[in-house]
Design an enzyme around this catalytic site. Structure first.
Site, PDB file in Angstrom:
ATOM      1  CB  THR A 130     -17.653 -29.042 -25.423  1.00 57.77           C
ATOM      2  OG1 THR A 130     -17.139 -28.441 -24.468  1.00 57.77           O
ATOM      3  CG2 THR A 130     -16.980 -29.716 -26.534  1.00 57.77           C
ATOM      4  CD  GLN A 131     -22.772 -25.559 -28.097  1.00 57.51           C
ATOM      5  OE1 GLN A 131     -23.983 -26.483 -27.941  1.00 57.51           O
ATOM      6  NE2 GLN A 131     -23.604 -24.887 -26.369  1.00 57.51           N
TER       7      GLN A 131
END
Lengths: 233, 265, 242
Positions: free
Chosen positions: B34-35
């Protein structure tokens, strides 16, 4: 001479539906020195008779603390007892680190059962040769559990395992109604020590061979040895 | 020799041809973490009072500036005296919901005291979630959320915060996201320090939370009028109102605003 | 936006977009201070917890008692601080299990913490760690650590947000740096002497109220853990909350 054909491993049933290796493991407990556990509505107490190999040697440790609220005494193969107590220490530790929660006695019992049961169903191993008495105080109060290598764990008001433990059991059965209501920890210890006396034959209790542990509400599991047991002799 | 270290340690294309990713059944993409959050929920706000805690969160799921979903429940009851309020990424929230469900199932298994003495407590739930959040951040794969665990334990209110970094803290009033800037100053007027809690009753606490939700709806563009409000009371237990609405707003001034709408100045 | 990526030897220059990466750290403010006396040691920390310009909590203690008369604080990124303290407390517990309840000495505790910190040398705990207690002779001991485990025993040490404000004050007031005997015309340094607990507590309070004035991440309250041979006691004093 008679030879049993179905006791070579712990996974093969005899034609009469028995697992002899497991039954032999239960015998190993009876070879060990006696340990007694009692619980009232306030406390749980363990007492044990320590043995020394000869006059020059130290006494075998019988009671092991696993956490602030939980500990055990053992009868049988001490190395197996060490493995299991170490396992319980880790489980208690995991519970408090990950869940901020004391491991309940019920859960502790199930974990031990599952671990012991695996040995009775996988080839190449052997059952644990040790019986354990677990004493602890968790959210639902004081508890006393007896663990057997077969994978059975039962909760009891009073228990005794090891050599000549029947004497203590009989004594505890007779006095159950009195000690269940005992308020003070010291009184309960006295009951346990008296029960332990019923198992003695040649020897007598001394500060050297008696080990005591007590746990209760706001009373962390603590082990008494040597001079600390003198008041209870 | 090829002196470019970026090319070291792999079979050269000249000799072996281009690496065929399907051989090892490998993904054509690198593994992804997850960025950034995608669909998000805004603030969670909460405060203690002398008999428990009040916690609230609205029901909106935003996709950037698009108000995408309008019936997202972000207050999750766990057992009978804990509520977890979650802001941030909604899919990560649903992963947390799954973990909490699993935690409850696990606790009910082979536990004869599951309903009383060995029931789940807020501090158990919090410790677990804090560990999940911190271990995920340490794998550089965070759950993109800020959570508040609210409840009662040993007849005392419980309130703690943890976020995607695994940072934890506790205070008599807590808020995530925008709420930390807009709502928290209002809540701190009522309970700033622990000693203020015993002088605050349920009615005062609830009124403060309702008022703060109104301020948030006024000022937070990614908020909705509909919200959920939970009370965990020492005596009354867990009360979850899933159909709260921001009321008594004043919009009379709007008709006089010039320059933004279609009106002629 | 894009940037060039190439190694020294590359014959090919790649043009790739800059990726925004998740930042696993944050700064949660606060400051800590440890001072060793003749037969005691103190470790103090303010109780404010912040991120950026927000005050998260006015009372979130960060100095902890571990047992065996050892107190610890790891100041900086709070999640790492909490994790480190928990890990040390856990190690201490197993040290007791494995060594028949033997008391852990300060020097062993310090060495153990070095290993905990260095073990994450390439993804460090972003904290300044200080422990305080009594050494094997009963003298006050303070050990301080950098984020990757370098450590040293010292008479006093400030850590965290306002360390640079407090440390020079301590040099002057604990080790009497830049103080000279009157009438010696600055030739004879004032001889160092041990301070009493009362003097040290007052020094700590002054350090923290001054730091509160000048640093926005310090304030709300100061909690002082005092270690003597009788055990650990805690004192709390309010600080300005603005």
């Amino acid at each position: 001479m008679f030879r049993n054909n179905y006791d070579g491993d712990s996974v093969t049933f005899s034609p009469t539906g028995r697992l002899f290796q497991v039954e032999y493991a239960l015998e190993a407990i009876k070879q060990g020195s006696v340990t007694v556990g009692v619980r009232s509505k306030k406390h749980a107490v363990l007492v044990a008779l320590k043995r020394n190999a000869d006059e020059l040697s130290s006494y075998q440790k019988k009671i092991i603390k696993c956490d602030e609220h939980l500990g055990l005494s053992l009868a049988g193969l001490a190395p197996d007892g060490r493995v299991l107590s170490n396992y319980l220490r880790q489980q208690c530790n995991y519970s408090s680190l990950v869940y901020n929660r004391k491991l309940s006695l019920e859960k502790a019992g199930h974990l031990l059962s599952d671990k012991a049961q695996k040995n009775t169903q996988s080839y190449g191993g052997r059952p644990y040769g040790v019986g354990l008495l677990l004493a602890g105080y968790d959210n639902s109060g004081p508890h006393l559990l007896e663990f057997q290598p077969s994978g059975n764990t039962l909760e009891l008001y009073g228990a005794a395992i090891g050599a000549r433990s029947q004497g203590a059991k009989t004594y505890l059965e007779r006095t159950l109604n009195e000690y269940l209501e005992v308020e003070e920890a010291d009184q309960l210890i006295a009951v346990a020590v008296e029960a332990l006396r019923q198992c003695l034959k040649d020897e007598s209790l001394s500060t050297k061979n008696l080990s005591i542990a007590v746990v209760g509400q706001d009373k962390p599991f603590s082990v008494l040895d040597d001079d600390a047991v003198a008041p209870y002799l | 020799m090829n002196h470019d270290p970026f090319e070291w340690g792999r079979p050269s294309n000249e000799v072996y041809g281009e690496y065929n990713k399907t051989i090892a059944n490998a993904s054509p993409y690198p593994s992804m973490h997850t960025q950034q959050p995608i669909v998000t929920g805004t603030s969670v706000i909460s405060m203690k009072y002398n008999g428990g805690v009040v916690i609230a969160a609205d029901n909106l799921g935003s996709y950037g500036s698009l108000l995408r979903f309008n019936d997202i429940e972000r207050l999750i009851p766990v057992g009978r005296n804990t509520v977890v309020g979650i802001s941030g990424d909604i899919s990560d929230m649903q992963q947390l919901e799954y973990l909490l469900e699993e935690m409850q199932t696990e606790n009910n298994y082979d536990n004869q005291y599951a309903d009383e003495e060995e029931a789940l407590r807020p501090s158990y739930v919090f410790e677990y979630l804090a560990n999940v959040m911190y271990s995920r951040r340490s794998k550089m794969n965070p759950l993109w959320n800020a959570l508040i665990v609210a409840g009662v334990e040993d007849a005392k209110p419980f309130l703690k915060y943890v976020n995607l970094l695994g940072v934890t803290y506790s205070a008599p009033s807590l808020a995530t996201g925008f709420g930390a800037h807009l709502a928290l100053p209002l809540l701190r007027k009522v309970v700033d320090v622990e000693s203020d809690v015993e002088n605050t009753d349920l009615e005062t606490a609830k009124r403060s939370i309702v008022e703060a939700m109104k301020v948030l709806f006024y000022r937070d563009a990614r908020s909705s009028r509909k919200y959920s409000l939970a009370i965990i009371d020492i005596e009354k237990g867990l009360i979850l109102d899933k159909n709260a609405k921001v009321e008594d707003m004043v919009w009379g001034f709007a008709k006089d605003i010039r320059g933004y709408g279609t009106q002629k100045v | 936006m894009s940037t060039t990526i190439a190694s020294e030897y590359a014959n090919e220059v790649k043009n790739v977009p800059i990726e925004h990466q998740f930042n696993p750290y944050s700064d949660n403010g606060g400051t800590i201070l440890g001072i060793a006396g003749e037969d005691f040691a103190v470790l103090a920390g303010d109780t404010r917890h912040t991120t950026d310009y927000s005050i998260n909590s006015r009372y979130e203690p960060k100095v902890f008692e571990c047992g065996d008369n050892i107190v610890i604080s790891a100041n900086g990124f709070a999640a790492d601080g909490t994790a480190l303290v928990k890990r040390f407390q856990n190690n201490l517990k197993w040290y007791h299990f494995d060594h028949n309840n033997k008391k852990m000495s300060m020097k062993s505790a310090a060495r153990n913490i070095q290993h905990l910190l260095y073990g994450k040398r390439f993804f460090p705990y972003y904290v300044h760690t200080i422990i305080a207690g009594l050494d094997e002779e009963g003298k006050g001991a303070v050990y301080s650590f950098d984020p990757v485990g370098s450590y040293e025993r010292e008479q006093c040490r400030a850590g965290g947000a306002a360390a640079s404000l407090i440390m020079p004050f301590l040099d002057n007031q604990v080790n009497f740096k830049n103080q000279y005997e009157p009438d010696s015309d600055g030739t004879k340094p004032r001889p160092v002497k041990f301070l009493s607990v009362e003097e040290v507590v007052q020094l700590v309070r002054d350090a923290f109220s001054s730091a509160t004035e000048r640093h926005i991440h310090v304030g709300d309250g100061v909690e002082i853990l005092i270690v003597t041979k009788e055990g650990v006691r805690t004192e709390y004093f309010p600080l300005k909350r603005d």
